[in-house]
Write a protein that holds these residues in place. Structure first.
Motif, mmCIF file in Angstrom:
data_model
loop_
_atom_site.group_PDB
_atom_site.id
_atom_site.type_symbol
_atom_site.label_atom_id
_atom_site.label_comp_id
_atom_site.label_asym_id
_atom_site.label_seq_id
_atom_site.Cartn_x
_atom_site.Cartn_y
_atom_site.Cartn_z
ATOM 1 N N VAL A 224 103.598 10.183 -12.454
ATOM 2 C CA VAL A 224 103.284 8.765 -12.528
ATOM 3 C C VAL A 224 101.894 8.773 -13.391
ATOM 4 O O VAL A 224 101.721 7.953 -13.943
ATOM 5 C CB VAL A 224 102.575 8.339 -10.809
ATOM 6 C CG1 VAL A 224 101.848 6.921 -11.107
ATOM 7 C CG2 VAL A 224 104.016 8.250 -10.022
ATOM 8 N N LEU B 255 101.497 4.824 -7.482
ATOM 9 C CA LEU B 255 101.206 3.682 -8.575
ATOM 10 C C LEU B 255 100.023 2.624 -7.948
ATOM 11 O O LEU B 255 99.490 2.117 -8.814
ATOM 12 C CB LEU B 255 102.295 2.961 -8.980
ATOM 13 C CG LEU B 255 103.370 3.445 -9.640
ATOM 14 C CD1 LEU B 255 104.659 2.626 -9.820
ATOM 15 C CD2 LEU B 255 102.805 3.523 -11.164
ATOM 16 N N TYR C 207 96.579 2.593 -9.702
ATOM 17 C CA TYR C 207 96.563 2.231 -10.892
ATOM 18 C C TYR C 207 96.824 0.766 -11.167
ATOM 19 O O TYR C 207 96.480 0.088 -12.216
ATOM 20 C CB TYR C 207 97.626 2.865 -11.614
ATOM 21 C CG TYR C 207 97.529 4.388 -11.757
ATOM 22 C CD1 TYR C 207 96.275 5.102 -12.298
ATOM 23 C CD2 TYR C 207 98.251 5.308 -10.871
ATOM 24 C CE1 TYR C 207 96.097 6.596 -12.237
ATOM 25 C CE2 TYR C 207 97.883 6.743 -10.856
ATOM 26 C CZ TYR C 207 96.771 7.198 -11.652
ATOM 27 O OH TYR C 207 96.724 8.548 -11.580
ATOM 28 N N ILE D 207 101.498 6.386 -16.341
ATOM 29 C CA ILE D 207 100.281 5.441 -16.767
ATOM 30 C C ILE D 207 99.521 5.539 -17.889
ATOM 31 O O ILE D 207 99.215 4.445 -18.649
ATOM 32 C CB ILE D 207 99.543 5.348 -15.445
ATOM 33 C CG1 ILE D 207 100.313 5.023 -14.346
ATOM 34 C CG2 ILE D 207 98.360 4.812 -15.778
ATOM 35 C CD1 ILE D 207 100.685 3.587 -14.348
#
Length: 68
Positions: free
Chosen positions: A58, A14, A17, A62
């Motif tokens: 992930v 993550l 992002y 997102i």
């Protein structure tokens, strides 16, 4: 598989992002959803490497409109 290890992998995936974004928080339910998807895909035949599965899940999280 160790759940804490996979959660850590999710956190690491993550970072690109969410770095620099104030107030971004992942709910416990979202971690559990991502974890379940990773485990499900890992148990399927011809599954990718774990790190690739984590990155894919992930990314889907997102980019999903439902998680905005």
């Amino acid at each position: 598989m160790d759940k804490k290890f996979i959660y850590k992998m999710i956190d690491d995936a993550l970072i690109p992002y969410i770095s620099g974004v104030d107030g971004w928080e992942i709910r416990d339910e979202d971690y559990e959803i991502m974890y379940d998807r990773i485990i499900e895909r890992k148990t399927q035949a011809n599954a990718n490497e774990l790190y690739e599965l984590v990155e894919d899940v992930v990314y889907e999280y997102i980019t999903s409109d439902a998680n905005v």
